[in-house]
Design a protein around this motif. Structure first.
Motif, PDB file in Angstrom:
ATOM      1  N   LEU A  23       0.857  -1.186   0.000  1.00 54.07           N
ATOM      2  CA  LEU A  23       0.000   0.000   0.000  1.00 54.07           C
ATOM      3  C   LEU A  23       0.893   1.236   0.000  1.00 54.07           C
ATOM      4  N   ASP A  24       0.539   2.238  -0.771  1.00 61.53           N
ATOM      5  CA  ASP A  24       1.232   3.523  -0.730  1.00 61.53           C
ATOM      6  C   ASP A  24       0.765   4.226   0.538  1.00 61.53           C
ATOM      7  N   LEU A  25       1.669   4.429   1.483  1.00 63.84           N
ATOM      8  CA  LEU A  25       1.302   5.018   2.768  1.00 63.84           C
ATOM      9  C   LEU A  25       1.350   6.540   2.771  1.00 63.84           C
ATOM     10  N   THR A  26       1.833   7.150   1.692  1.00 63.26           N
ATOM     11  CA  THR A  26       1.940   8.611   1.629  1.00 63.26           C
ATOM     12  C   THR A  26       0.616   9.320   1.890  1.00 63.26           C
ATOM     13  N   PRO A  27      -0.505   8.899   1.293  1.00 59.73           N
ATOM     14  CA  PRO A  27      -1.771   9.601   1.578  1.00 59.73           C
ATOM     15  C   PRO A  27      -2.205   9.496   3.039  1.00 59.73           C
ATOM     16  N   PHE A  28      -1.835   8.412   3.723  1.00 55.84           N
ATOM     17  CA  PHE A  28      -2.173   8.285   5.144  1.00 55.84           C
ATOM     18  C   PHE A  28      -1.377   9.297   5.966  1.00 55.84           C
ATOM     19  N   ILE A  67      -1.073  -9.060  19.359  1.00 58.76           N
ATOM     20  CA  ILE A  67      -2.370  -8.960  20.025  1.00 58.76           C
ATOM     21  C   ILE A  67      -2.392  -9.995  21.140  1.00 58.76           C
ATOM     22  N   THR A  68      -2.564  -9.513  22.377  1.00 58.91           N
ATOM     23  CA  THR A  68      -2.501 -10.398  23.541  1.00 58.91           C
ATOM     24  C   THR A  68      -3.810 -10.442  24.318  1.00 58.91           C
ATOM     25  N   SER A  69      -4.887  -9.997  23.712  1.00 60.42           N
ATOM     26  CA  SER A  69      -6.171  -9.935  24.396  1.00 60.42           C
ATOM     27  C   SER A  69      -7.255 -10.498  23.484  1.00 60.42           C
ATOM     28  N   THR A  70      -8.499 -10.135  23.722  1.00 56.27           N
ATOM     29  CA  THR A  70      -9.619 -10.626  22.910  1.00 56.27           C
ATOM     30  C   THR A  70     -10.423  -9.457  22.343  1.00 56.27           C
ATOM     31  N   PRO A  71      -9.808  -8.646  21.498  1.00 58.17           N
ATOM     32  CA  PRO A  71     -10.519  -7.484  20.960  1.00 58.17           C
ATOM     33  C   PRO A  71     -11.483  -7.865  19.836  1.00 58.17           C
ATOM     34  N   GLU A  72     -12.364  -6.930  19.536  1.00 57.35           N
ATOM     35  CA  GLU A  72     -13.249  -7.013  18.374  1.00 57.35           C
ATOM     36  C   GLU A  72     -12.679  -6.031  17.360  1.00 57.35           C
ATOM     37  N   LEU A  73     -12.053  -6.545  16.290  1.00 55.84           N
ATOM     38  CA  LEU A  73     -11.414  -5.698  15.284  1.00 55.84           C
ATOM     39  C   LEU A  73     -12.235  -5.695  14.007  1.00 55.84           C
ATOM     40  N   SER A  74     -12.268  -4.526  13.348  1.00 56.39           N
ATOM     41  CA  SER A  74     -12.988  -4.402  12.091  1.00 56.39           C
ATOM     42  C   SER A  74     -12.128  -3.612  11.113  1.00 56.39           C
ATOM     43  N   GLY A  75     -11.662  -4.287  10.044  1.00 57.26           N
ATOM     44  CA  GLY A  75     -10.839  -3.632   9.035  1.00 57.26           C
ATOM     45  C   GLY A  75      -9.639  -4.482   8.675  1.00 57.26           C
ATOM     46  N   LEU A  76      -8.777  -3.937   7.838  1.00 59.21           N
ATOM     47  CA  LEU A  76      -7.566  -4.618   7.405  1.00 59.21           C
ATOM     48  C   LEU A  76      -6.475  -4.477   8.458  1.00 59.21           C
ATOM     49  N   VAL A  77      -5.821  -5.591   8.807  1.00 60.35           N
ATOM     50  CA  VAL A  77      -4.654  -5.600   9.681  1.00 60.35           C
ATOM     51  C   VAL A  77      -3.468  -5.926   8.777  1.00 60.35           C
ATOM     52  N   TYR A  78      -2.510  -4.982   8.671  1.00 56.87           N
ATOM     53  CA  TYR A  78      -1.479  -5.030   7.640  1.00 56.87           C
ATOM     54  C   TYR A  78      -0.098  -4.836   8.262  1.00 56.87           C
ATOM     55  N   ALA A  79       0.726  -5.870   8.243  1.00 58.08           N
ATOM     56  CA  ALA A  79       2.105  -5.796   8.721  1.00 58.08           C
ATOM     57  C   ALA A  79       3.017  -5.842   7.502  1.00 58.08           C
ATOM     58  N   ARG A  80       3.342  -4.677   6.972  1.00 56.99           N
ATOM     59  CA  ARG A  80       4.073  -4.594   5.711  1.00 56.99           C
ATOM     60  C   ARG A  80       5.486  -5.146   5.795  1.00 56.99           C
ATOM     61  N   ILE A 101      -1.826  -0.544  10.500  1.00 58.52           N
ATOM     62  CA  ILE A 101      -0.731  -0.682   9.544  1.00 58.52           C
ATOM     63  C   ILE A 101       0.577  -0.535  10.312  1.00 58.52           C
ATOM     64  N   SER A 102       1.403  -1.564  10.278  1.00 56.46           N
ATOM     65  CA  SER A 102       2.757  -1.473  10.801  1.00 56.46           C
ATOM     66  C   SER A 102       3.690  -1.461   9.592  1.00 56.46           C
ATOM     67  N   ARG A 103       4.336  -0.327   9.370  1.00 54.29           N
ATOM     68  CA  ARG A 103       5.178  -0.191   8.182  1.00 54.29           C
ATOM     69  C   ARG A 103       6.413  -1.081   8.243  1.00 54.29           C
ATOM     70  N   ASP A 104       7.135  -1.048   9.374  1.00 53.85           N
ATOM     71  CA  ASP A 104       8.412  -1.752   9.473  1.00 53.85           C
ATOM     72  C   ASP A 104       8.475  -2.756  10.617  1.00 53.85           C
ATOM     73  N   VAL A 147     -12.070  -3.539  -0.923  1.00 49.76           N
ATOM     74  CA  VAL A 147     -10.761  -2.993  -1.235  1.00 49.76           C
ATOM     75  C   VAL A 147     -10.526  -1.823  -0.288  1.00 49.76           C
ATOM     76  N   PRO A 148      -9.377  -1.790   0.429  1.00 54.39           N
ATOM     77  CA  PRO A 148      -9.139  -0.685   1.353  1.00 54.39           C
ATOM     78  C   PRO A 148      -9.107   0.649   0.624  1.00 54.39           C
ATOM     79  N   SER A 149      -9.681   1.657   1.251  1.00 51.26           N
ATOM     80  CA  SER A 149      -9.671   2.999   0.680  1.00 51.26           C
ATOM     81  C   SER A 149      -8.386   3.711   1.052  1.00 51.26           C
ATOM     82  N   ILE A 150      -7.943   4.582   0.186  1.00 50.56           N
ATOM     83  CA  ILE A 150      -6.775   5.422   0.412  1.00 50.56           C
ATOM     84  C   ILE A 150      -7.291   6.842   0.607  1.00 50.56           C
ATOM     85  N   PRO A 151      -6.796   7.553   1.627  1.00 46.59           N
ATOM     86  CA  PRO A 151      -7.280   8.925   1.840  1.00 46.59           C
ATOM     87  C   PRO A 151      -6.977   9.826   0.647  1.00 46.59           C
TER      88      PRO A 151
END
Length: 162
Positions: free
Chosen positions: A5-10, A87-100, A79-82, A138-142
């Motif tokens: 993903l191009d992270l520049t717009p974020f 995750i060490t708990s039981t969260p409710e997540l909604s969306g893309l989880v991205y470890a680039r 998004i983790s770039r580098d 498809v994830p949106s880009i700002p």
């Protein structure tokens, strides 16, 4: 090889809304970044509270809250770039989880409504289940903060191969 993903717009969206943070960023209560995106030059730790927005970190992201984390405007959630995402708990997540540039270490349970993309491994541990409810969006880009038009270009990745 994973899709990049191009992270520049974020970054531009976060900068335009004064949501660029330097150093470790710790969340212990509910948080909704202005403009929907926070950019952290460093690591992020969320130990309590809900998040409503996109979190981009240049380092690691650690989630130890069991509250909800939701993306906005179709943006990715985490998004983790580098670094890695842990995750060490039981969260409710909604969306893309991205470890680039790293892996995802999921030691808790919880539910993810979305997708996972990681350059490294997805390590699942702990005594509970991880439920992933895939959403094919498809994830949106700002848009750029000074965008004069309302047009959007879409890139759809249907597959990739090593």
């Amino acid at each position: 090889v994973i899709p990049l993903l191009d992270l520049t717009p974020f970054y531009q969206r976060a900068l335009a809304n004064n949501e660029v943070k330097n150093g470790s960023f710790k969340l212990t209560s509910d948080y909704s970044p202005l403009g929907g995106v926070v950019w952290v030059n460093g690591n992020v730790k969320i130990s309590n509270g809900s998040v409503n927005g996109c979190i981009v970190a240049t380092g690691d992201i650690e989630i130890s809250t069991s509250d909800s984390l939701s993306s906005v405007n179709g943006f990715p959630l985490l998004i983790s770039r580098d670094g890695n995402i842990k995750i060490t708990s039981t969260p409710e997540l909604s969306g893309l989880v991205y470890a680039r540039g790293g892996k995802i270490d999921w030691k808790g349970g919880g539910t993810l409504t979305g997708s996972i993309i990681a350059a490294g491994d997805l390590d699942k541990g702990g005594g509970s289940d991880l439920i992933i409810q895939f959403t094919p969006a498809v994830p949106s880009i700002p848009d750029a903060p000074d965008a004069a038009t309302n047009s959007t270009d879409y890139v759809i990745i249907s597959a990739w191969q090593d």
